[in-house]
Scaffold this motif. Structure first.
Motif, PDB file in Angstrom:
ATOM      1  N   ARG A 224     -15.923 -41.684 -55.616  1.00  0.00           N
ATOM      2  CA  ARG A 224     -14.489 -41.439 -55.776  1.00  0.00           C
ATOM      3  C   ARG A 224     -14.235 -40.680 -57.063  1.00  0.00           C
ATOM      4  N   ALA A 225     -13.237 -39.796 -57.011  1.00  0.00           N
ATOM      5  CA  ALA A 225     -12.815 -39.065 -58.199  1.00  0.00           C
ATOM      6  C   ALA A 225     -11.297 -39.056 -58.264  1.00  0.00           C
ATOM      7  N   ALA A 226     -10.780 -39.129 -59.475  1.00  0.00           N
ATOM      8  CA  ALA A 226      -9.345 -38.995 -59.719  1.00  0.00           C
ATOM      9  C   ALA A 226      -9.184 -37.806 -60.655  1.00  0.00           C
ATOM     10  N   ILE A 227      -8.399 -36.840 -60.226  1.00  0.00           N
ATOM     11  CA  ILE A 227      -8.269 -35.590 -60.978  1.00  0.00           C
ATOM     12  C   ILE A 227      -6.813 -35.316 -61.284  1.00  0.00           C
ATOM     13  N   GLY A 228      -6.519 -35.116 -62.540  1.00  0.00           N
ATOM     14  CA  GLY A 228      -5.172 -34.753 -62.956  1.00  0.00           C
ATOM     15  C   GLY A 228      -4.992 -33.249 -62.894  1.00  0.00           C
ATOM     16  N   VAL A 229      -3.885 -32.819 -62.301  1.00  0.00           N
ATOM     17  CA  VAL A 229      -3.575 -31.394 -62.195  1.00  0.00           C
ATOM     18  C   VAL A 229      -2.139 -31.168 -62.664  1.00  0.00           C
ATOM     19  N   SER A 230      -1.833 -29.938 -63.037  1.00  0.00           N
ATOM     20  CA  SER A 230      -0.493 -29.647 -63.536  1.00  0.00           C
ATOM     21  C   SER A 230       0.512 -29.364 -62.435  1.00  0.00           C
ATOM     22  N   SER A 231       0.021 -29.106 -61.223  1.00  0.00           N
ATOM     23  CA  SER A 231       0.917 -28.915 -60.077  1.00  0.00           C
ATOM     24  C   SER A 231       0.112 -29.035 -58.798  1.00  0.00           C
ATOM     25  N   LEU A 232       0.834 -29.265 -57.700  1.00  0.00           N
ATOM     26  CA  LEU A 232       0.236 -29.299 -56.369  1.00  0.00           C
ATOM     27  C   LEU A 232       1.135 -28.509 -55.424  1.00  0.00           C
TER      28      LEU A 232
ATOM     29  N   ASP B 191      -7.120 -46.022 -57.384  1.00  0.00           N
ATOM     30  CA  ASP B 191      -7.404 -47.368 -56.870  1.00  0.00           C
ATOM     31  C   ASP B 191      -6.532 -47.685 -55.654  1.00  0.00           C
ATOM     32  N   LEU B 192      -5.282 -47.242 -55.687  1.00  0.00           N
ATOM     33  CA  LEU B 192      -4.375 -47.483 -54.560  1.00  0.00           C
ATOM     34  C   LEU B 192      -4.902 -46.797 -53.298  1.00  0.00           C
ATOM     35  N   ALA B 193      -5.359 -45.567 -53.444  1.00  0.00           N
ATOM     36  CA  ALA B 193      -5.896 -44.830 -52.297  1.00  0.00           C
ATOM     37  C   ALA B 193      -7.203 -45.450 -51.821  1.00  0.00           C
ATOM     38  N   SER B 194      -8.041 -45.887 -52.744  1.00  0.00           N
ATOM     39  CA  SER B 194      -9.310 -46.520 -52.372  1.00  0.00           C
ATOM     40  C   SER B 194      -9.070 -47.777 -51.552  1.00  0.00           C
ATOM     41  N   ARG B 195      -8.169 -48.617 -52.011  1.00  0.00           N
ATOM     42  CA  ARG B 195      -7.875 -49.848 -51.276  1.00  0.00           C
ATOM     43  C   ARG B 195      -7.339 -49.548 -49.886  1.00  0.00           C
ATOM     44  N   PHE B 196      -6.466 -48.545 -49.786  1.00  0.00           N
ATOM     45  CA  PHE B 196      -5.930 -48.158 -48.484  1.00  0.00           C
ATOM     46  C   PHE B 196      -7.067 -47.740 -47.555  1.00  0.00           C
ATOM     47  N   MET B 197      -7.959 -46.880 -48.043  1.00  0.00           N
ATOM     48  CA  MET B 197      -9.072 -46.403 -47.210  1.00  0.00           C
ATOM     49  C   MET B 197      -9.964 -47.561 -46.785  1.00  0.00           C
ATOM     50  N   GLU B 198     -10.285 -48.438 -47.707  1.00  0.00           N
ATOM     51  CA  GLU B 198     -11.150 -49.577 -47.385  1.00  0.00           C
ATOM     52  C   GLU B 198     -10.509 -50.476 -46.337  1.00  0.00           C
ATOM     53  N   GLU B 199      -9.211 -50.705 -46.452  1.00  0.00           N
ATOM     54  CA  GLU B 199      -8.506 -51.549 -45.487  1.00  0.00           C
ATOM     55  C   GLU B 199      -8.422 -50.912 -44.105  1.00  0.00           C
ATOM     56  N   HIS B 200      -8.355 -49.591 -44.053  1.00  0.00           N
ATOM     57  CA  HIS B 200      -8.162 -48.906 -42.772  1.00  0.00           C
ATOM     58  C   HIS B 200      -9.431 -48.334 -42.160  1.00  0.00           C
ATOM     59  N   THR B 201     -10.538 -48.439 -42.868  1.00  0.00           N
ATOM     60  CA  THR B 201     -11.804 -47.978 -42.293  1.00  0.00           C
ATOM     61  C   THR B 201     -12.820 -49.105 -42.215  1.00  0.00           C
ATOM     62  N   GLY B 202     -12.533 -50.211 -42.872  1.00  0.00           N
ATOM     63  CA  GLY B 202     -13.449 -51.349 -42.832  1.00  0.00           C
ATOM     64  C   GLY B 202     -14.702 -51.170 -43.656  1.00  0.00           C
TER      65      GLY B 202
ATOM     66  N   LEU C 294     -17.181 -41.103 -47.057  1.00  0.00           N
ATOM     67  CA  LEU C 294     -18.258 -40.978 -48.027  1.00  0.00           C
ATOM     68  C   LEU C 294     -17.744 -40.691 -49.422  1.00  0.00           C
ATOM     69  N   SER C 295     -16.682 -39.916 -49.492  1.00  0.00           N
ATOM     70  CA  SER C 295     -16.159 -39.491 -50.784  1.00  0.00           C
ATOM     71  C   SER C 295     -14.641 -39.365 -50.708  1.00  0.00           C
ATOM     72  N   LEU C 296     -13.984 -39.777 -51.769  1.00  0.00           N
ATOM     73  CA  LEU C 296     -12.529 -39.739 -51.858  1.00  0.00           C
ATOM     74  C   LEU C 296     -12.157 -39.044 -53.162  1.00  0.00           C
ATOM     75  N   THR C 297     -11.299 -38.049 -53.077  1.00  0.00           N
ATOM     76  CA  THR C 297     -10.782 -37.384 -54.273  1.00  0.00           C
ATOM     77  C   THR C 297      -9.265 -37.474 -54.249  1.00  0.00           C
ATOM     78  N   VAL C 298      -8.702 -37.978 -55.332  1.00  0.00           N
ATOM     79  CA  VAL C 298      -7.255 -38.115 -55.446  1.00  0.00           C
ATOM     80  C   VAL C 298      -6.780 -37.180 -56.550  1.00  0.00           C
ATOM     81  N   TYR C 299      -5.930 -36.247 -56.177  1.00  0.00           N
ATOM     82  CA  TYR C 299      -5.343 -35.313 -57.135  1.00  0.00           C
ATOM     83  C   TYR C 299      -3.980 -35.859 -57.542  1.00  0.00           C
ATOM     84  N   VAL C 300      -3.757 -35.953 -58.831  1.00  0.00           N
ATOM     85  CA  VAL C 300      -2.515 -36.502 -59.358  1.00  0.00           C
ATOM     86  C   VAL C 300      -1.793 -35.411 -60.136  1.00  0.00           C
ATOM     87  N   ASN C 301      -0.594 -35.071 -59.692  1.00  0.00           N
ATOM     88  CA  ASN C 301       0.249 -34.102 -60.372  1.00  0.00           C
ATOM     89  C   ASN C 301       0.833 -34.818 -61.585  1.00  0.00           C
ATOM     90  N   ALA C 302       0.243 -34.568 -62.753  1.00  0.00           N
ATOM     91  CA  ALA C 302       0.581 -35.366 -63.934  1.00  0.00           C
ATOM     92  C   ALA C 302       0.855 -34.502 -65.162  1.00  0.00           C
TER      93      ALA C 302
END
Length: 115
Positions: free
Chosen positions: A78-86, A61-72, A41-49
């Protein structure tokens, strides 16, 4: 791996992003019982940037395509969030909210005739 680099092409990170997405999908699927299907239902990608990085959505987008390909199925949100560390100095972390399509074995294939 640490932070993404400002001048590195997004495609360079495909394997790492897909691994993070796969880990999230595997964790969610481990909660299913036999016969259940899952929809993301929802995808959040945290990017250490670093400061100034602006390609978060292309990483997601890379994660979205992966999910779509593997869940049909498509992802509703979807959210993409930049963080200073993970944790563990990870470069990416993927979080999903998923729904299981639960069915009742008592109702599957049951015909009722009313006279």
């Amino acid at each position: 791996m640490g932070q993404v680099e400002l001048d590195t092409p997004v495609e360079t990170y495909r394997i790492a992003v897909e691994l993070a997405a796969e880990n999230a999908l595997t964790a969610a699927k481990s909660q299913l019982i036999a016969g259940e299907q899952m929809a993301v239902l929802s995808l959040t990608v945290y990017v250490n940037a670093p400061v100034g990085y602006t390609l978060h959505s292309r990483i997601a987008d890379l994660a979205s395509r992966f999910m779509e390909e593997h869940t049909g199925g498509a992802i509703s949100s979807r959210a993409a969030i930049g963080v200073s560390s993970l944790p563990g100095d990870a470069t990416f972390e993927v979080s999903i909210v998923a729904a299981a399509d639960r069915y009742s074995p008592l109702l599957v294939g049951v015909g009722v005739r009313v006279s």
